[in-house]
Scaffold this active site. Sequence first.
Site, short mmCIF file in Angstrom:
data_model
loop_
_atom_site.label_atom_id
_atom_site.label_comp_id
_atom_site.label_asym_id
_atom_site.label_seq_id
_atom_site.Cartn_x
_atom_site.Cartn_y
_atom_site.Cartn_z
N THR A 97 42.44 35.03 43.91
CA THR A 97 41.45 35.96 44.43
C THR A 97 41.04 35.59 45.87
OG1 THR A 97 40.61 36.52 42.24
CG2 THR A 97 39.10 36.83 44.05
N ASN A 122 39.75 26.33 33.39
CA ASN A 122 39.42 26.15 34.80
C ASN A 122 38.05 26.72 35.11
OD1 ASN A 122 39.50 28.55 36.99
ND2 ASN A 122 40.73 29.14 35.20
N PHE A 126 36.73 30.67 42.70
CA PHE A 126 37.36 31.34 43.86
C PHE A 126 37.44 30.47 45.12
CE2 PHE A 126 35.70 35.83 42.47
CZ PHE A 126 36.52 35.80 41.36
N SER A 186 35.93 37.02 36.43
CA SER A 186 36.02 35.56 36.36
C SER A 186 34.73 35.01 35.76
CB SER A 186 36.21 34.98 37.77
OG SER A 186 35.92 33.60 37.74
N LYS A 220 40.58 44.18 36.94
CA LYS A 220 40.92 43.09 36.00
C LYS A 220 39.70 42.78 35.14
CE LYS A 220 43.07 38.55 35.73
NZ LYS A 220 43.87 37.58 36.44
#
Length: 366
Positions: A97, A122, A126, A186, A220
């Site tokens: 990203t 993880n 970013f 995310s 996404k």
Amino acid sequence: MTFKEKLHTLSPMLYPILKEILFRLPPEKAHDFTLRVASLSPALGKLMGISPDPRLSVKIGNTIWPFPVGLAAGLDKNAEALAFFSAQGFGAVECGTITMRPQDGNARPRMWRYPDEKSLRNAMGFPNHGLSDIWNRLHAFERTTPLGANIGKNKESDRDQSIDELALMMASLEELVDYFVINVSSPNTPGLRAFQERTYLRELFKELNRVRGGKDLYLKIAPDLDGDKIKELCETAFDCNLTGLIATNTTIMPERGPGGMSGEMLRPRATYIRSEILSLRTTLELIGVGGVSGFSDLLKFWEEGGKVMQVYTAYIFQGPDVLHRIKRDALRFVEFIPQKSLQEFFDLKLSERQERIREFRKAYPA
Ligand SMILES: Cc1cc2nc3c(=O)[nH]c(=O)nc-3n(C[C@H](O)[C@H](O)[C@H](O)COP(=O)(O)O)c2cc1C
């Protein structure tokens, strides 16, 4: 046999040796080292990768993928090794990203391996070089494989700022990539998943549609959503003229620690979300990602109406072998069905595709 051909036959042995070394390093060190090597040697990518076969290309949105499996976002965040990953034979490569301004991401350690469970966790947040640097790299890069840009907001940006930033990033990258992905899923940017909310997305996509220049656009999504939310996101994506969705990002498992889990441990959740989306039978495209590690994942996805998928974690655990095995099995499938190519197969009605898959499974039980 030429020296090059000889090397190619030896290439399946290269990754296991490399992995032996890489897995002794802390995960992020191994990642950085791999990227450095990859950025210096696209030829090695070709040597260890798969060659294209026209029978395996698939049209998705306005883009033709030469292979039904692409590289998921997050591995080449800064577009440093695009030539290497393209040469590996991925159907598409997604960088990012990318955020408007460079940012460091969360404190280290922020990446963990679970070798027994073939999974990663993880909490990167970013980390990336920011639009300006990455723009320069993309501008200098000659695309040979479809290229996606996955874009997101900087950590400190509020709602309105994030819309301006994403629109600006899209406008400046529009000529350099084939598709865009908006990442609001995310788990590692505080509060980001709240941006999967309908009013925000409608406002955002209204702006993005002005600047996307006909390029494919995907949202996404997270795997940690219920059926109603999935339906709402599909409606929003459809109403806002998106090309489709990418499902899914990593899943939260607080009992394991912070961040998001990927790989085998994500697979059941991601598969459920993909099945839910496909069962809605919309005209939206769906790029499947999350726990994909072999041809059986593709077959299940095709059976439900999907076409192309992406990998990240399986590539860390298997290396290019994951592509070799999927290619071998996908060719076996194409040679089995009466259609001459995957695209011809996808041009069939879903019920006919399901019939072909049933026949294939009978001939080649797993
Ligand atoms: C270390 C790591 C970093 C990632 N970074 C990103 C990212 O920057 N943007 C994004 O959209 N997804 C990111 N992802 C998620 C992957 O693109 C993918 O959606 C997820 O890992 C599930 O696929 P997998 O099971 O094949 O790994 C990251 C995943 C990992 C493991």
